[in-house]
Enzyme design. Sequence first.
Site, PDB file in Angstrom:
ATOM      1  N   LEU A  87       0.824  -1.210   0.000  1.00  0.00           N
ATOM      2  CA  LEU A  87       0.000   0.000   0.000  1.00  0.00           C
ATOM      3  C   LEU A  87       0.862   1.266   0.000  1.00  0.00           C
ATOM      4  CD1 LEU A  87      -2.810  -1.019   2.519  1.00  0.00           C
ATOM      5  CD2 LEU A  87      -2.617  -1.479   0.066  1.00  0.00           C
ATOM      6  N   GLY A 132       1.086  -5.620   1.135  1.00  0.00           N
ATOM      7  CA  GLY A 132       0.054  -5.686   0.103  1.00  0.00           C
ATOM      8  C   GLY A 132       0.492  -6.438  -1.148  1.00  0.00           C
ATOM      9  N   ASN A 155       4.604  -8.203   6.400  1.00  0.00           N
ATOM     10  CA  ASN A 155       5.485  -7.627   7.419  1.00  0.00           C
ATOM     11  C   ASN A 155       4.891  -6.394   8.099  1.00  0.00           C
ATOM     12  OD1 ASN A 155       5.620  -6.139   5.081  1.00  0.00           O
ATOM     13  ND2 ASN A 155       7.715  -5.443   5.477  1.00  0.00           N
ATOM     14  N   GLU A 156       3.559  -6.332   8.147  1.00  0.00           N
ATOM     15  CA  GLU A 156       2.901  -5.140   8.682  1.00  0.00           C
ATOM     16  C   GLU A 156       3.344  -4.778  10.098  1.00  0.00           C
ATOM     17  OE1 GLU A 156       1.572  -7.123   6.582  1.00  0.00           O
ATOM     18  OE2 GLU A 156       0.316  -6.031   5.173  1.00  0.00           O
TER      19      GLU A 156
END
Lengths: 282, 282, 282
Positions: A87, A132, A155-156
Amino acid sequence: MFPIRQIVNNVRRVAPGFRAMSSSGPLTAVEVDNEGIATVTMQRPPVNSLNLDLLQDLSKSLDEVAKNKCKGMILTSSSPTVFSAGLDIMEMYKPDIKRAETFWTTLQEVWIKLFGSNFVSAAAINGHAPAGGCLLSMSCEYRVMVGGKFTIGLNETALGIVAPKWFMDTMTNTIPQREAEFALTTARMFSVDEALKVGLIDETASDKADSVDKCKKFIKKFDRIPPLARAITKQKIRQGPLAWMNKNRAADTQEFLAFLQNPKVQQSLDMYIQSLKKKAAK
Amino acid sequence: MFPIRQIVNNVRRVAPGFRAMSSSGPLTAVEVDNEGIATVTMQRPPVNSLNLDLLQDLSKSLDEVAKNKCKGMILTSSSPTVFSAGLDIMEMYKPDIKRAETFWTTLQEVWIKLFGSNFVSAAAINGHAPAGGCLLSMSCEYRVMVGGKFTIGLNETALGIVAPKWFMDTMTNTIPQREAEFALTTARMFSVDEALKVGLIDETASDKADSVDKCKKFIKKFDRIPPLARAITKQKIRQGPLAWMNKNRAADTQEFLAFLQNPKVQQSLDMYIQSLKKKAAK
Amino acid sequence: MFPIRQIVNNVRRVAPGFRAMSSSGPLTAVEVDNEGIATVTMQRPPVNSLNLDLLQDLSKSLDEVAKNKCKGMILTSSSPTVFSAGLDIMEMYKPDIKRAETFWTTLQEVWIKLFGSNFVSAAAINGHAPAGGCLLSMSCEYRVMVGGKFTIGLNETALGIVAPKWFMDTMTNTIPQREAEFALTTARMFSVDEALKVGLIDETASDKADSVDKCKKFIKKFDRIPPLARAITKQKIRQGPLAWMNKNRAADTQEFLAFLQNPKVQQSLDMYIQSLKKKAAK
């Protein structure tokens, strides 16, 4: 033991003699070969950051693939090193709330069209695929990744972000629950070998052309499978996450908007962007 | 840390000195050895196609096994090459709707009795096990398959058919979600080695007698486990698919009947049966 | 692609310079090192049987770890051979129903605090871990087990007991469904090697110190992961079992109390305890 092959074959008349064609929006290109396999290439330099425009373009391309009754679709990138960086942070920084809402619902829409598509889908992952980018590839039915130094993963958490429930569901549709929990909490970026071992990807390839070829080979596996039965079977086994989205779409959007409107989130984004500017100025 | 072994053992008084017996319906045979292990043999030549009569006979045999408090049951086939070829197409061609409804509800019943049985269940898969044949074996708790050229899998999509939700649930109860999706959409028929690797079967055997022996060995693992606690534990961990069936049984039947009454389905069945007749006439 | 690292890092100010401390209830000891990692040691000789007092003490220790914003917690045992032998049978024999209710709700509480904790959790399994001992370790996010002759598993059925639904959910959160069904019904006690192979533990260790070191190494993996995002991610991917408990807590308690009040269960416990006394008298 009861073959209804003929019925669905009547629906499928696309494969031999499918007219090769190509079209190109500004940010994705669709190319259909003479066997009816579409290649959708994300082309927003430098790293295919998923902003509203790329997502809208991708959404239209997926519609086009569906409308043309393509037998399958391969998702790939025009970048030599990045499949998609995920994103776009600029969609979240000092957001216009109306646009941010459209941004999020478009992301949901792209996922619904990809995760629940009638057509066969495969990702030719020819570069890094964090966050994303990983989501898009996991929403396909098959993943071939170019070997070497690239990495893939949700990996947020490393960025202070919580992956939405449907990102998690898409991952547990692909790899075991235990592996998904470990990967999500530790923000694990898998090497190609690690991704292969855990089942996050299905095959490796020597280069982009090889990855596209292997995706085509996967898609051709279905040449003798009636496509309607195939599509409904896919949607039925994926119905858990799809039904969740259907039921919780508005709440999921509100959760995202509330996150964006948290002053601490904006302050953090501001600091991050300033640091990027400083780096760029050097 | 709290052993209630005695209680449940009182319930079980079957093992040593269980009177060996056998009975035989026209289409299944039940044989109970002196250890209380029943062998249920499907015997509808040539390929154990599951028609209404075989299913009703099988349903009664399962009742008998339960009533006799057998410690376990082995499901196998009298054919040297086919475990069961799956649902009988003739139950679907120009169907009498009343009979078709009974056919489907009997299939559901057999699955409920098998998937949720109190007794230990194992399949000695001594031949091919496509579609419904695979379903019956997966509904057991353990699978031993005779090595060689036989294959097993839910290959419904190859025939233009969508496996019902509970077929899928039975598969994901056995193998990982990702493997099940791949197998179901591609109509994958696993070789014995492939089935072993993915966990679709638990062991291989050199011949039918060896497969039955290995099933007995599995069943005897429970000799020291109180059977009531065992049965409730099994039903509790399988409660998702069982509860689904309990709630959706009527809707699932209606879905099947609507499918049968689709003129395209009947047209397709007609073409298929004509082609079989032509082959037979040669 | 949107790093909010700063925000959550502000919340975390614990790691460097965390004041080492220790406290000790009668039945558990909490020690926090100068990196903010707590070690909670169960110390109810001889085998850490989980009675009401140990559970209440453990519950308080978990609160203390949470309150001190420790970056992680390691659960271990003071016994050289047993991690925990599971639930204490004496809490169930001729029970005072009021106390039995408190016993069960405290067990639920400990599980909720552990399975859904904000802090990182790891188990240093330095001895046998049957039944409730296995449950506690599986509720953590990581398991390191001392190699050798120790065993681990949910062996309730061997004792005529049915593991509650949330025990099962905790197991399927860790190992595949098929493996869990097999293990639960057969009361399987895994050797260290078997547990490693199936994923029931993550690593082996040469001794207790080594297991604690490896747990610390796991916890330090999160040094660069914003803890709030990490905690919410963990709770979101574990939300199925947590939501089940939230909804069914009272019914689950009633089920336990009804079990205890079954005269056959009491009769069996009585026989078992008499046999233990005879053994002790020899």
